[in-house]
Design a protein around this motif. Structure first.
Motif, short mmCIF file in Angstrom:
data_model
loop_
_atom_site.label_atom_id
_atom_site.label_comp_id
_atom_site.label_asym_id
_atom_site.label_seq_id
_atom_site.Cartn_x
_atom_site.Cartn_y
_atom_site.Cartn_z
N VAL A 1 -24.16 -36.12 -13.81
CA VAL A 1 -24.58 -37.45 -13.35
C VAL A 1 -24.21 -37.57 -11.88
O VAL A 1 -23.04 -37.47 -11.52
N GLU A 2 -25.22 -37.81 -11.03
CA GLU A 2 -24.96 -37.97 -9.59
C GLU A 2 -25.08 -39.45 -9.22
O GLU A 2 -26.09 -40.07 -9.49
N THR A 3 -24.04 -40.01 -8.60
CA THR A 3 -24.16 -41.39 -8.11
C THR A 3 -23.63 -41.47 -6.68
O THR A 3 -22.77 -40.69 -6.29
N LYS B 1 -24.41 -34.21 -2.29
CA LYS B 1 -24.24 -34.26 -3.75
C LYS B 1 -25.39 -33.56 -4.48
O LYS B 1 -25.16 -32.71 -5.35
N SER B 2 -26.61 -33.92 -4.11
CA SER B 2 -27.76 -33.34 -4.80
C SER B 2 -27.81 -31.82 -4.59
O SER B 2 -28.16 -31.07 -5.50
N THR B 3 -27.44 -31.39 -3.39
CA THR B 3 -27.46 -29.96 -3.10
C THR B 3 -26.42 -29.24 -3.95
O THR B 3 -26.69 -28.17 -4.51
N GLY C 1 -37.01 -37.03 -2.36
CA GLY C 1 -36.39 -35.84 -1.76
C GLY C 1 -35.62 -35.06 -2.80
O GLY C 1 -35.72 -33.84 -2.88
N ASP C 2 -34.85 -35.79 -3.62
CA ASP C 2 -34.07 -35.14 -4.67
C ASP C 2 -34.98 -34.33 -5.58
O ASP C 2 -34.67 -33.22 -5.97
N ARG C 3 -36.11 -34.95 -5.93
CA ARG C 3 -37.03 -34.28 -6.84
C ARG C 3 -37.60 -33.02 -6.22
O ARG C 3 -37.71 -32.01 -6.87
MG LIG Z 1 -28.63 -37.20 -3.74
#
Ligand SMILES: [Mg+2]
Ligand SMILES: Nc1nc2c(ncn2[C@@H]2O[C@H](COP(=O)(O)OP(=O)(O)O)[C@@H](O)[C@H]2O)c(=O)[nH]1
Length: 321
Positions: free
Chosen positions: A141-143, A56-58, A92-94
């Motif tokens: 918005v990522e959840t 998701k974050s990627t 990690g996301d940051r």
């Molecule tokens: Mg993520």
């Protein structure tokens, strides 16, 4: 209100401060939200959900860069579980998004998950509104798509992306449990691993079974977000969905759904606050023991509380209304 004036002029630090105030349920945040409401409604809100580790974050990082190429300003809100096991993922996301976070036109915020799930949904909603008022064109918005709470958070988005990966049999189960209805675009990420076509076909089949009557047929796309394959197509699908929303009645429907959810989230949290606050001096516990002792049924207990709220004009003043 000075913070609001600064927010409306595009001051990121004012936004960060207001979001913290909202997370802490401060009275000032409520006042600010009342003032900014008239200045919101301009942003395209995109919800991204799916299993942890699915990419998701990627995907969000890649999409944000596509929007930046079109000169759109971006807000990114990452809602992560507060579990200590995932503490590292936040960081990690940051790190992964670090080149984005250097961009003046990108605002990234991770939401804590202290307090109730209703509280989290409300705080995320408040954050969306502040970033909207800040002037962001797009808010992502990522959840983690673990349950109902996450579904509640993303379903207020204008465009909902459901991300899955090949394999993961139980993942399809998760999709069945409520996600099929809320997805506007389905993404099978990690397509480089093989099995993506099979997974996409499974999703297509389930979509046929659950066909919506609103005229939008959710596309099922395959991506390799790590290398950027399929991201252009995904980006174009999002733009297409936005255009579809604007042309059809669907946007109005979604806005009505969001307003309703906002009101209910706020009410839920207020009632919860009231129970813990006013009734905290042993009154709630008193009702609880009566229910256990079978002296009182839970409906009458709830009615007792509701009556007290009705009589208590203070309960509104406390919250700045
Ligand atoms: Mg993520
Ligand atoms: N092989 C492969 N790895 C990916 C892909 N997308 C993301 N990843 C990796 O999967 C891991 C989890 O990604 P992340 O974006 O943090 O997932 P999230 O938990 O859903 O936000 C990271 O190590 C990514 O580099 C992909 O398309 N293919």
């Amino acid at each position: 209100m000075e913070l609001v004036d600064r927010l409306l002029k595009g001051d990121k630090r004012a936004a960060a401060r207001l979001i913290t105030l909202a997370e802490n349920r401060s009275e000032e945040a409520v006042k600010a939200l009342q003032l900014v409401h008239a200045h919101t409604g301009g942003a395209h809100i995109i919800g991204v959900t799916g299993p942890p580790g699915g990419g998701k974050s990627t995907v969000v990082d890649r999409l944000a860069k596509e929007f930046r190429k079109k000169d759109k300003t971006i807000g990114i809100i990452a809602v992560d579980p507060s579990s200590p096991f995932t503490g590292g993922a936040l960081l990690g996301d940051r790190i992964r998004m670090s080149d984005l976070s250097l961009d003046e036109n990108v605002f990234i915020r991770s939401m804590g998950t202290r307090g109730s799930l209703g509280g989290l949904a409300r705080a995320t909603g408040d954050t969306i509104n502040f970033l909207d008022a800040l002037g962001k064109d797009v808010i992502i918005v990522e959840t983690v798509g673990a349950g109902q709470a996450e579904i509640d958070i993303v379903k207020v988005s204008h465009t909902v992306l459901i991300i899955t990966v090949p394999g993961l049999g139980d993942d399809i189960q998760a999709i069945k449990a409520g996600m099929m209805e809320i997805g506007d675009i389905f993404v099978v990420n990690k397509a480089d691993r093989g099995g993506a076509e099979k997974k996409a076909a499974e999703i297509e089949m389930m979509l046929d079974l659950n066909a919506k009557s609103n005229g939008w047929k959710p596309p099922v796309l395959q991506t390799n977000a790590r290398d950027g394959d399929g991201i252009k197509e995904l980006f174009e699908s999002i733009i297409k969905h936005r255009q579809y929303l604007e042309k059809s009645d669907l946007l109005q429907e979604k806005l009505a759904e969001k307003a309703k959810t906002d009101i209910i989230n706020i009410l839920n949290e207020w009632v919860e606050d009231f129970c813990i606050g006013e009734f905290g001096g042993g009154e709630l516990e008193g009702l609880v023991s009566k229910v256990i002792e079978r002296e009182l049924d839970p409906y009458t207990a709830a009615d007792t509380i509701l009556n007290k709220i009705k009589k208590d004009e203070q309960s509104c003043n406390i919250r700045g209304i």
